[in-house]
Design a protein around this motif. Structure first.
Motif: not given
Length: 225
Positions: A112-120, A85-105
């Protein structure tokens, strides 16, 4: 080499899940691969990973629902969503529910590894300051336990002991292990000293009845929250 960092990966596409798992394992991560949201939630409860990578579209329980349930128990564990999913509403919902990052397939493993290390890294920097513990906030660096407008100063040993209890929250803190780490030896006299500090911490935490330190005879202590 340092101990592997435990990551939970929830992905219902077997091929993709296995590729991501194997790639992360070559970078010194321990990966718990789950095929649906229900299995992922159970593994989260049992194995307490340091970071979660959640596919959004999964059977039994989707990634958004899973994240929402986990956030009710843990506001700090980093969460990355994987989604087509890439629609803005889906991204916003993900962050609203507690997500820290979002990676589109589709995504690259390096990204992915760079983002994992950044969050850790961000999580590690924040891990000793303003730790939520029920209705308390614990600042390890300043040795402060805050409840509303009330602040309690902790001794160095109290702060150390509480910090290690929190790291093992809802799990057993091994008695012998923590005695050797904080007191240098697990002999009888040090054990009695630690019991005194546990009693002091219980008194400081009594304002929130949902936070308890229980004694597991012959094993150690468990901080319940």
């Amino acid at each position: 080499m340092s101990n592997p960092i435990k990551i939970l990966l929830a992905e219902d596409e077997p091929a993709l899940g296995q590729i991501v798992k194997e790639s992360l394992e070559t970078r010194n991560f321990e990966v718990i691969l789950c095929k649906d949201g229900t299995e992922a939630y159970q593994n989260y409860l049992e194995k307490r990973p340091k970071l979660l990578v959640l596919d959004v579209m999964m059977p039994k329980k989707d990634g958004f629902t899973l994240a929402e349930e986990i956030r009710k128990r843990d506001v700090d564990v980093p969460i990355i969503f994987l989604t087509a999913k890439s629609q803005t509403k889906d991204v916003v919902q993900g962050f609203h529910l507690g997500g820290n990052d979002y990676l589109k397939k589709p995504f690259s493993m390096e990204e992915l590894i760079v983002r994992i290390h950044a969050l850790l890294n961000r999580s590690q920097k924040q891990s000793k300051d303003n730790i939520s513990l029920g209705k308390f906030t614990f600042n390890y660096t300043k040795q402060l336990l805050v409840f509303g407008d009330d602040q309690q100063n902790l001794t160095h040993k109290e702060a150390e002991l509480l910090y290690h209890l929190i790291k093992k929250k809802n799990d057993v803190l091994d008695r012998s292990e923590i005695l050797k780490k904080l007191w240098g030896d697990d002999d009888f006299f040090n054990a009695r000293s630690m019991d005194v500090f546990i009693t002091k911490l219980r008194k400081k935490l009594k304002k929130d009845e949902n936070v308890q330190i229980i004694n597991l005879r012959g094993l150690g202590y468990k901080l319940i929250c």
